[in-house]
Design an enzyme around this catalytic site. Structure first.
Site, mmCIF file in Angstrom:
data_model
loop_
_atom_site.group_PDB
_atom_site.id
_atom_site.type_symbol
_atom_site.label_atom_id
_atom_site.label_comp_id
_atom_site.label_asym_id
_atom_site.label_seq_id
_atom_site.Cartn_x
_atom_site.Cartn_y
_atom_site.Cartn_z
ATOM 1 N N THR A 160 -5.639 -3.674 -13.107
ATOM 2 C CA THR A 160 -4.252 -4.007 -12.765
ATOM 3 C C THR A 160 -4.034 -4.186 -11.270
ATOM 4 O O THR A 160 -2.981 -4.689 -10.859
ATOM 5 C CB THR A 160 -3.315 -2.872 -13.207
ATOM 6 O OG1 THR A 160 -3.738 -1.674 -12.523
ATOM 7 C CG2 THR A 160 -3.369 -2.665 -14.713
ATOM 8 N N CYS A 216 -9.112 -4.335 -9.281
ATOM 9 C CA CYS A 216 -9.392 -3.531 -10.471
ATOM 10 C C CYS A 216 -8.649 -4.181 -11.626
ATOM 11 O O CYS A 216 -8.235 -5.341 -11.510
ATOM 12 C CB CYS A 216 -9.052 -2.054 -10.265
ATOM 13 S SG CYS A 216 -7.301 -1.643 -10.162
ATOM 14 N N HIS A 248 4.882 -10.081 7.122
ATOM 15 C CA HIS A 248 5.850 -9.004 7.345
ATOM 16 C C HIS A 248 5.215 -7.620 7.409
ATOM 17 O O HIS A 248 5.727 -6.748 8.105
ATOM 18 C CB HIS A 248 6.901 -9.002 6.230
ATOM 19 C CG HIS A 248 7.835 -10.171 6.298
ATOM 20 N ND1 HIS A 248 8.974 -10.261 5.534
ATOM 21 C CD2 HIS A 248 7.786 -11.307 7.040
ATOM 22 C CE1 HIS A 248 9.604 -11.400 5.804
ATOM 23 N NE2 HIS A 248 8.897 -12.059 6.712
ATOM 24 N N ARG A 276 10.238 -8.338 14.824
ATOM 25 C CA ARG A 276 11.024 -7.260 14.212
ATOM 26 C C ARG A 276 10.204 -6.451 13.216
ATOM 27 O O ARG A 276 10.569 -5.318 12.886
ATOM 28 C CB ARG A 276 12.268 -7.822 13.532
ATOM 29 C CG ARG A 276 12.009 -8.605 12.256
ATOM 30 C CD ARG A 276 13.291 -9.231 11.728
ATOM 31 N NE ARG A 276 13.162 -9.753 10.382
ATOM 32 C CZ ARG A 276 12.621 -10.937 10.080
ATOM 33 N NH1 ARG A 276 12.137 -11.709 11.043
ATOM 34 N NH2 ARG A 276 12.567 -11.349 8.831
ATOM 35 N N HIS A 277 9.088 -7.027 12.736
ATOM 36 C CA HIS A 277 8.271 -6.321 11.749
ATOM 37 C C HIS A 277 7.328 -5.300 12.391
ATOM 38 O O HIS A 277 6.848 -4.395 11.712
ATOM 39 C CB HIS A 277 7.437 -7.317 10.939
ATOM 40 C CG HIS A 277 8.270 -8.371 10.280
ATOM 41 N ND1 HIS A 277 9.151 -8.076 9.256
ATOM 42 C CD2 HIS A 277 8.389 -9.695 10.512
ATOM 43 C CE1 HIS A 277 9.765 -9.183 8.886
ATOM 44 N NE2 HIS A 277 9.324 -10.174 9.631
ATOM 45 N N ASP A 283 -13.880 -2.623 -9.181
ATOM 46 C CA ASP A 283 -14.512 -1.825 -10.225
ATOM 47 C C ASP A 283 -15.051 -2.783 -11.292
ATOM 48 O O ASP A 283 -15.054 -4.015 -11.093
ATOM 49 C CB ASP A 283 -13.547 -0.761 -10.769
ATOM 50 C CG ASP A 283 -12.427 -1.324 -11.634
ATOM 51 O OD1 ASP A 283 -12.330 -2.563 -11.774
ATOM 52 O OD2 ASP A 283 -11.633 -0.524 -12.174
ATOM 53 N N HIS A 284 -15.501 -2.223 -12.424
ATOM 54 C CA HIS A 284 -16.103 -3.055 -13.472
ATOM 55 C C HIS A 284 -15.125 -4.099 -14.019
ATOM 56 O O HIS A 284 -15.540 -5.192 -14.401
ATOM 57 C CB HIS A 284 -16.603 -2.154 -14.611
ATOM 58 C CG HIS A 284 -15.571 -1.200 -15.103
ATOM 59 N ND1 HIS A 284 -15.212 -0.067 -14.396
ATOM 60 C CD2 HIS A 284 -14.788 -1.221 -16.214
ATOM 61 C CE1 HIS A 284 -14.269 0.578 -15.058
ATOM 62 N NE2 HIS A 284 -13.987 -0.098 -16.161
HETATM 63 C C1 RB5 Z 1 -10.366 0.540 -15.653
HETATM 64 O O1 RB5 Z 1 -10.403 0.590 -17.038
HETATM 65 C C2 RB5 Z 1 -8.923 0.433 -15.163
HETATM 66 O O2 RB5 Z 1 -8.248 1.623 -15.398
HETATM 67 C C3 RB5 Z 1 -8.877 0.061 -13.716
HETATM 68 O O3 RB5 Z 1 -9.559 -1.131 -13.524
HETATM 69 C C4 RB5 Z 1 -7.519 -0.156 -13.111
HETATM 70 O O4 RB5 Z 1 -6.741 -1.017 -13.879
HETATM 71 C C5 RB5 Z 1 -6.779 1.048 -12.697
HETATM 72 O O5 RB5 Z 1 -5.708 0.988 -12.084
#
Ligand code: RB5
Length: 147
Positions: free
Chosen positions: A73, A71, A104, A138-139, A14-15
């Site tokens: 996070t 993204c 794994h 095993r995995h 994403d951005h």
């Molecule tokens: C975008 O602002 C943010 O919410 C996205 O990139 C991400 O972190 C969502 O999980």
């Protein structure tokens, strides 16, 4: 040398992940790998599930074998990607995570958080992910239970 050396890698973000995507795409292409960039391409706000869906579609129809999603996070885009039964998306914060996700879990998508993981660690994750094969053994039965 791993079995991933000659595959096509789909990459999308994403951005929040545009800069990291560009850096990782350049890294992979510099290694001679084929990269399918599915966007996004600018700073305009977009919805991360659309890009998870784009990589999932590329894996499903054979345009790519493995993927990278980014993204802010890595959390939202990994949740979205893992809604697809054929996707095993692993949110990684270290090269150890990345290596073990392949060994794994047979992860087929590496997920990174551009706002939570520095670019050098992200590069280490990419290096580990694409240098590592699934161990099977095993995995294999455990991974089979995913779907
Ligand atoms: C975008 O602002 C943010 O919410 C996205 O990139 C991400 O972190 C969502 O999980």
């Amino acid at each position: 040398m791993s079995s991933t050396d000659s595959i096509t890698i789909a990459i999308a973000s994403d951005h929040a992940g545009v800069e990291m995507k560009a850096a990782l795409r350049a890294l992979l292409e510099g290694q001679g790998r084929t990269v399918l960039d599915l966007g996004t391409d600018g700073a305009a706000s977009v919805d991360y599930p659309d890009f998870a869906d784009a990589v999932a579609a590329a894996l499903a129809d054979g345009r790519a074998t493995l993927g990278v999603l980014i993204c802010g996070t890595g959390i939202g885009i990994s949740i979205a990607a893992n809604r697809h039964r054929h996707v095993r998306a692993a949110l990684c914060h270290s090269s150890t995570d990345a290596r073990l996700s392949r060994q794994h879990n047979n992860a087929n998508v590496l997920v990174l958080g551009a706002r939570t993981t520095g670019i050098e660690v992200a590069k280490d994750c990419v290096a580990a992910f694409f240098a590592t094969d699934f161990e099977g053994g095993r995995h294999a039965a455990r991974v089979a239970k995913f779907s």
